[in-house]
Design a protein around this motif. Structure first.
Motif, short mmCIF file in Angstrom:
data_model
loop_
_atom_site.label_atom_id
_atom_site.label_comp_id
_atom_site.label_asym_id
_atom_site.label_seq_id
_atom_site.Cartn_x
_atom_site.Cartn_y
_atom_site.Cartn_z
N HIS A 142 9.62 10.43 9.00
CA HIS A 142 8.81 10.84 10.71
C HIS A 142 8.86 9.61 11.42
O HIS A 142 7.90 10.20 12.43
CB HIS A 142 7.68 11.42 9.72
N TYR A 143 8.22 7.98 10.85
CA TYR A 143 8.04 7.88 12.22
C TYR A 143 9.01 6.59 12.00
O TYR A 143 9.20 6.07 11.16
CB TYR A 143 6.52 6.68 11.66
N GLN A 144 9.00 6.57 13.58
CA GLN A 144 10.55 4.75 13.42
C GLN A 144 9.21 3.93 14.22
O GLN A 144 7.70 3.64 14.18
CB GLN A 144 11.23 5.71 15.30
N ILE A 145 9.61 2.75 14.08
CA ILE A 145 8.78 1.40 14.57
C ILE A 145 7.85 1.18 15.94
O ILE A 145 6.78 1.03 15.58
CB ILE A 145 9.37 0.43 15.61
N ASP A 146 8.00 2.28 17.13
CA ASP A 146 7.09 3.03 18.35
C ASP A 146 6.18 3.33 17.51
O ASP A 146 4.65 3.15 18.07
CB ASP A 146 8.33 3.63 19.73
#
Length: 183
Positions: free
Chosen positions: A165-169
């Motif tokens: 659900h969450y990438q690094i950015d």
């Protein structure tokens, strides 16, 4: 700095149920709490050590650190007012191996740790674990209304590489909101 060697498969198996010492102390701005250590972290003795975990990149990209630290450099954090612990201390291959009772018991132990060290903010990394550990089924990412004594509570996304659900950015954006709040 050379990269420490990777644990062998046998070392990973042997790490099951091990614990890692908390990285805590006085005058912490933020105490980050993972769900529980991975086998990789337990084998190395370093928090968020598994390759693919995005805690260290998010910490840097959000401005908490001036460079990206390697997990083996975790001991630099207290000088920055940062610490690390876990909701549940024992290592597993996956967080879903933890029982609901373990999460609740871990939440009580985490509350006691926060009462002892009194960080300005407890940042729990994983909304699902936070909901289960503290009986807050509707909790969302961001600041929470409840507190542990004088310590505010903030929920951040789980930085595990398994969290699609969450990438690094997106992780860095959420970490930066917390950094600005404690600045």
């Amino acid at each position: 700095m050379s990269t420490p060697r990777r644990p062998t498969p046998a070392e990973l198996i042997a790490a099951q149920d091990r614990t890692i010492p908390d990285l805590v102390g006085p005058d912490l701005r933020v105490l980050f709490s993972g769900i529980n250590p991975s086998l990789y972290s337990a084998a190395t003795g370093h928090h968020f050590a598994r390759p693919g975990n995005r805690f260290w990149p998010a910490l840097h990209r959000s401005g908490f650190t001036d460079r990206q630290l390697h997990p083996s450099q975790q001991f630099h954090l207290p000088a920055l007012g940062l610490g690390i612990t876990n909701v549940v201390a024992r290592a597993t291959a996956r967080a879903d191996e933890l029982s609901p009772a373990e999460l609740v018991e871990g939440g009580a132990k985490l509350a006691a740790l926060v009462a002892t060290w009194q960080p300005r903010v407890l940042a729990v990394l994983g909304v699902t674990a936070y909901r289960a550990a503290f009986g807050r089924p509707k909790a969302a990412i961001g600041p929470q209304t409840e507190r542990f004594g004088d310590s505010a509570i903030w929920v951040l996304p789980n930085p595990s590489g398994l969290n699609a659900h969450y990438q690094i950015d997106g992780l860095a954006t959420e970490f930066a909101k917390l950094r600005r709040a404690v600045a």
